[in-house]
Design a protein around this motif. Structure first.
Motif, PDB file in Angstrom:
ATOM      1  N   ALA A 194     -28.170  76.206 -46.710  1.00 27.25           N
ATOM      2  CA  ALA A 194     -28.681  77.586 -46.695  1.00 27.25           C
ATOM      3  C   ALA A 194     -28.217  78.316 -45.432  1.00 27.25           C
ATOM      4  N   GLU A 195     -28.282  77.659 -44.294  1.00 23.35           N
ATOM      5  CA  GLU A 195     -27.813  78.268 -43.048  1.00 23.35           C
ATOM      6  C   GLU A 195     -26.318  78.573 -43.115  1.00 23.35           C
ATOM      7  N   TYR A 196     -25.555  77.629 -43.659  1.00 28.89           N
ATOM      8  CA  TYR A 196     -24.116  77.820 -43.787  1.00 28.89           C
ATOM      9  C   TYR A 196     -23.797  79.050 -44.632  1.00 28.89           C
ATOM     10  N   GLU A 197     -24.496  79.214 -45.734  1.00 29.23           N
ATOM     11  CA  GLU A 197     -24.216  80.352 -46.617  1.00 29.23           C
ATOM     12  C   GLU A 197     -24.448  81.673 -45.900  1.00 29.23           C
ATOM     13  N   LYS A 198     -25.481  81.768 -45.089  1.00 25.33           N
ATOM     14  CA  LYS A 198     -25.707  82.986 -44.304  1.00 25.33           C
ATOM     15  C   LYS A 198     -24.595  83.179 -43.274  1.00 25.33           C
ATOM     16  N   PHE A 199     -24.219  82.100 -42.621  1.00 25.87           N
ATOM     17  CA  PHE A 199     -23.152  82.114 -41.625  1.00 25.87           C
ATOM     18  C   PHE A 199     -21.832  82.574 -42.248  1.00 25.87           C
TER      19      PHE A 199
END
Length: 95
Positions: free
Chosen positions: A16-21
């Motif tokens: 989830a963090e990666y997708e925002k990044f």
């Protein structure tokens, strides 16, 4: 035209963090002069594998992109999110 494909395998706990990044990179890159297409996809039947597909007008546009703050941020932090080094495929297309 310059085409760049980047294959990424993301740590499951950081998906989830990666997708925002990655979304920040995609939004800014797609708006750059010389960009024809900049997309980010989650691969089918591969829970943690992604692909960035870039189409650039020419090598000059790629060079300018490589110097942008959003791309430099991506380079500096992508290692935090992936389980192995990204696979980068570069191609030239002449219509």
């Amino acid at each position: 035209m310059k085409i760049i494909n980047v294959e990424l395998t993301v740590k499951p706990e950081l998906q989830a963090e990666y997708e925002k990044f990655a979304n920040e990179l995609v939004e800014h890159s797609a708006a750059e002069q010389g960009n024809l297409s900049y997309s980010h996809f989650k691969k089918l039947n591969a829970d943690f594998e992604y692909e960035i597909i870039e189409h650039w007008k020419d090598q000059q546009a790629v060079a300018k992109h490589n110097e942008t703050p959003h791309f430099q941020k991506f380079l500096a932090h992508i290692g935090d999110y992936v389980t192995k080094a990204p696979v980068i495929i570069r191609m030239d297309y002449n219509a």
